[in-house]
Motif scaffolding. Structure first.
Motif, PDB file in Angstrom:
ATOM      1  N   VAL A 167      43.807  36.972  38.601  1.00 33.56           N
ATOM      2  CA  VAL A 167      43.852  36.889  40.065  1.00 33.56           C
ATOM      3  C   VAL A 167      44.023  38.290  40.637  1.00 33.56           C
ATOM      4  CG1 VAL A 167      45.037  35.939  42.083  1.00 33.56           C
ATOM      5  CG2 VAL A 167      44.821  34.553  39.993  1.00 33.56           C
ATOM      6  N   THR A 168      43.049  38.719  41.419  1.00 34.28           N
ATOM      7  CA  THR A 168      43.047  40.058  42.014  1.00 34.28           C
ATOM      8  C   THR A 168      43.045  39.932  43.531  1.00 34.28           C
ATOM      9  OG1 THR A 168      41.837  41.021  40.147  1.00 34.28           O
ATOM     10  CG2 THR A 168      41.736  42.217  42.232  1.00 34.28           C
ATOM     11  N   GLY A 169      43.884  40.722  44.182  1.00 36.67           N
ATOM     12  CA  GLY A 169      43.904  40.777  45.639  1.00 36.67           C
ATOM     13  C   GLY A 169      43.232  42.042  46.133  1.00 36.67           C
ATOM     14  N   LEU A 170      42.372  41.919  47.131  1.00 38.88           N
ATOM     15  CA  LEU A 170      41.709  43.061  47.749  1.00 38.88           C
ATOM     16  C   LEU A 170      42.336  43.314  49.115  1.00 38.88           C
ATOM     17  CD1 LEU A 170      39.428  45.170  48.179  1.00 38.88           C
ATOM     18  CD2 LEU A 170      37.987  43.280  48.997  1.00 38.88           C
ATOM     19  N   TYR A 171      42.695  44.573  49.370  1.00 35.13           N
ATOM     20  CA  TYR A 171      43.332  44.961  50.625  1.00 35.13           C
ATOM     21  C   TYR A 171      42.581  46.146  51.212  1.00 35.13           C
ATOM     22  CZ  TYR A 171      46.708  41.843  48.706  1.00 35.13           C
ATOM     23  OH  TYR A 171      47.277  40.720  48.165  1.00 35.13           O
ATOM     24  N   MET A 172      42.286  46.084  52.509  1.00 35.19           N
ATOM     25  CA  MET A 172      41.481  47.119  53.149  1.00 35.19           C
ATOM     26  C   MET A 172      41.917  47.313  54.591  1.00 35.19           C
ATOM     27  SD  MET A 172      38.083  44.811  53.786  1.00 35.19           S
ATOM     28  CE  MET A 172      38.653  43.530  52.657  1.00 35.19           C
ATOM     29  N   SER A 173      41.574  48.471  55.132  1.00 40.76           N
ATOM     30  CA  SER A 173      41.756  48.741  56.557  1.00 40.76           C
ATOM     31  C   SER A 173      40.488  48.328  57.302  1.00 40.76           C
ATOM     32  CB  SER A 173      42.082  50.215  56.758  1.00 40.76           C
ATOM     33  OG  SER A 173      43.292  50.549  56.105  1.00 40.76           O
ATOM     34  N   SER A 174      40.351  48.773  58.523  1.00 37.95           N
ATOM     35  CA  SER A 174      39.216  48.395  59.367  1.00 37.95           C
ATOM     36  C   SER A 174      37.896  48.654  58.647  1.00 37.95           C
ATOM     37  CB  SER A 174      39.250  49.187  60.670  1.00 37.95           C
ATOM     38  OG  SER A 174      40.466  48.971  61.350  1.00 37.95           O
ATOM     39  N   LEU A 198      35.026  45.082  43.091  1.00 36.37           N
ATOM     40  CA  LEU A 198      34.434  44.605  41.846  1.00 36.37           C
ATOM     41  C   LEU A 198      34.771  45.526  40.680  1.00 36.37           C
ATOM     42  CD1 LEU A 198      30.969  43.305  43.100  1.00 36.37           C
ATOM     43  CD2 LEU A 198      33.087  42.030  42.693  1.00 36.37           C
ATOM     44  N   ASP A 199      34.903  46.836  40.945  1.00 36.73           N
ATOM     45  CA  ASP A 199      35.374  47.747  39.897  1.00 36.73           C
ATOM     46  C   ASP A 199      36.783  47.353  39.461  1.00 36.73           C
ATOM     47  OD1 ASP A 199      33.030  49.215  39.985  1.00 36.73           O
ATOM     48  OD2 ASP A 199      33.878  50.875  41.166  1.00 36.73           O
ATOM     49  N   GLY A 200      37.640  47.064  40.432  1.00 32.82           N
ATOM     50  CA  GLY A 200      39.013  46.671  40.112  1.00 32.82           C
ATOM     51  C   GLY A 200      39.071  45.348  39.379  1.00 32.82           C
ATOM     52  N   LEU A 201      38.227  44.408  39.795  1.00 33.56           N
ATOM     53  CA  LEU A 201      38.173  43.113  39.133  1.00 33.56           C
ATOM     54  C   LEU A 201      37.798  43.282  37.667  1.00 33.56           C
ATOM     55  CD1 LEU A 201      38.220  39.954  39.648  1.00 33.56           C
ATOM     56  CD2 LEU A 201      35.742  40.149  39.869  1.00 33.56           C
ATOM     57  N   GLU A 202      36.773  44.092  37.414  1.00 33.47           N
ATOM     58  CA  GLU A 202      36.340  44.301  36.033  1.00 33.47           C
ATOM     59  C   GLU A 202      37.386  45.053  35.209  1.00 33.47           C
ATOM     60  OE1 GLU A 202      31.814  43.970  35.312  1.00 33.47           O
ATOM     61  OE2 GLU A 202      32.145  45.839  36.402  1.00 33.47           O
ATOM     62  N   GLY A 204      40.549  44.598  35.529  1.00 31.51           N
ATOM     63  CA  GLY A 204      41.722  43.749  35.378  1.00 31.51           C
ATOM     64  C   GLY A 204      42.859  44.078  36.319  1.00 31.51           C
ATOM     65  N   ALA A 205      42.579  44.774  37.428  1.00 33.73           N
ATOM     66  CA  ALA A 205      43.626  45.174  38.364  1.00 33.73           C
ATOM     67  C   ALA A 205      44.186  43.974  39.122  1.00 33.73           C
ATOM     68  CB  ALA A 205      43.062  46.183  39.365  1.00 33.73           C
ATOM     69  N   PRO A 206      45.502  43.881  39.279  1.00 34.18           N
ATOM     70  CA  PRO A 206      46.071  42.800  40.087  1.00 34.18           C
ATOM     71  C   PRO A 206      45.832  43.000  41.579  1.00 34.18           C
ATOM     72  CG  PRO A 206      47.798  44.245  39.311  1.00 34.18           C
ATOM     73  CD  PRO A 206      46.543  44.700  38.636  1.00 34.18           C
TER      74      PRO A 206
END
Length: 223
Positions: A167-174, A198-202, A204-206
């Motif tokens: 399970v990976t969470g993506l966080y971004m600004s505007s 998608l780089d983080g997902l591959e 294994g980044a939380p």
């Protein structure tokens, strides 16, 4: 997790960041990408599989589960902002934000967790926001719903670890999407945000913090 050969479903896959997810998943070798939208006729990415889905409708979620029995990657991208504040905003608008930004993604996780388990574990990517950690007049209902989504992401990560689901969470600004069109401020390129996700997902980044402002906001929690 490996994207190549995966079977993915992207909610809100017809426009904005969701459309970029659909495109880039296919470019990275996903075997199939379900592009989910309330109106599947709006899906125009070549190679994508249009799927009718309103994540706030339990019957629609159940129908999606019955269709996507081969799923290995769920991208919870659909979201909404109404511009409501918590004290003066319409309660119906606040509820709409929670239904779409929290209860909808949670319903998708609950519905698809057994599917992912049967298919080897797979992964879930929840598209959240820097507003998970901030308050700002005019978007406080959105911020509250995204704070809840952050907590939910952390919780389901622990609960699904035993079945091998990442399970990976993506966080971004505007970011330059329809949702932010009325804001005359500097914005991320959504293609860059999706690439980082998608780089983080591959890898294994939380969590994936897609830009410097988001990294600073997360770091500031310690103060």
């Amino acid at each position: 997790m490996n994207i190549e050969g995966s079977i993915a479903l992207v909610t809100g896959g017809n426009r904005g960041i969701g459309r970029h997810f659909v495109e880039q998943l296919l470019e990275r070798g996903a075997a199939k990408v379900y592009a989910a939208a309330r109106d599947p006729r709006a899906v125009d990415v070549p190679g994508a599989v249009p799927l009718a889905l309103d994540i706030t409708d339990p019957d629609a979620v159940a129908a999606a589960v019955a269709t996507a029995t081969d799923l290995t990657l769920l991208v919870n991208n659909a979201g909404v902002t109404t511009g409501a504040d918590l004290v003066t905003g319409e309660l119906t608008a606040i509820k709409q934000e929670f239904d779409t930004n929290f209860y909808g993604p949670l319903a998708m996780v609950r519905a698809f967790a057994p599917v992912l388990a049967r298919n080897g574990g797979g992964g879930i990517l929840n598209v959240n926001s820097r507003m998970s950690w901030l308050a700002y007049p005019g978007v406080n209902a959105y911020a509250a719903s995204k704070a809840a989504a952050w907590s939910m992401t952390n919780g389901v990560r622990l609960e699904l670890a035993g079945q091998g689901t990442q399970v990976t969470g993506l966080y971004m600004s505007s970011t330059d999407t329809d949702m932010m069109a009325a804001w005359d401020i500097e914005k991320n390129d959504p293609a860059d945000v999706v690439r980082a996700a998608l780089d983080g997902l591959e890898a294994g980044a939380p969590e994936v913090l897609a830009d410097q402002e988001t990294k600073e906001a997360k770091a500031a929690l310690a103060t």
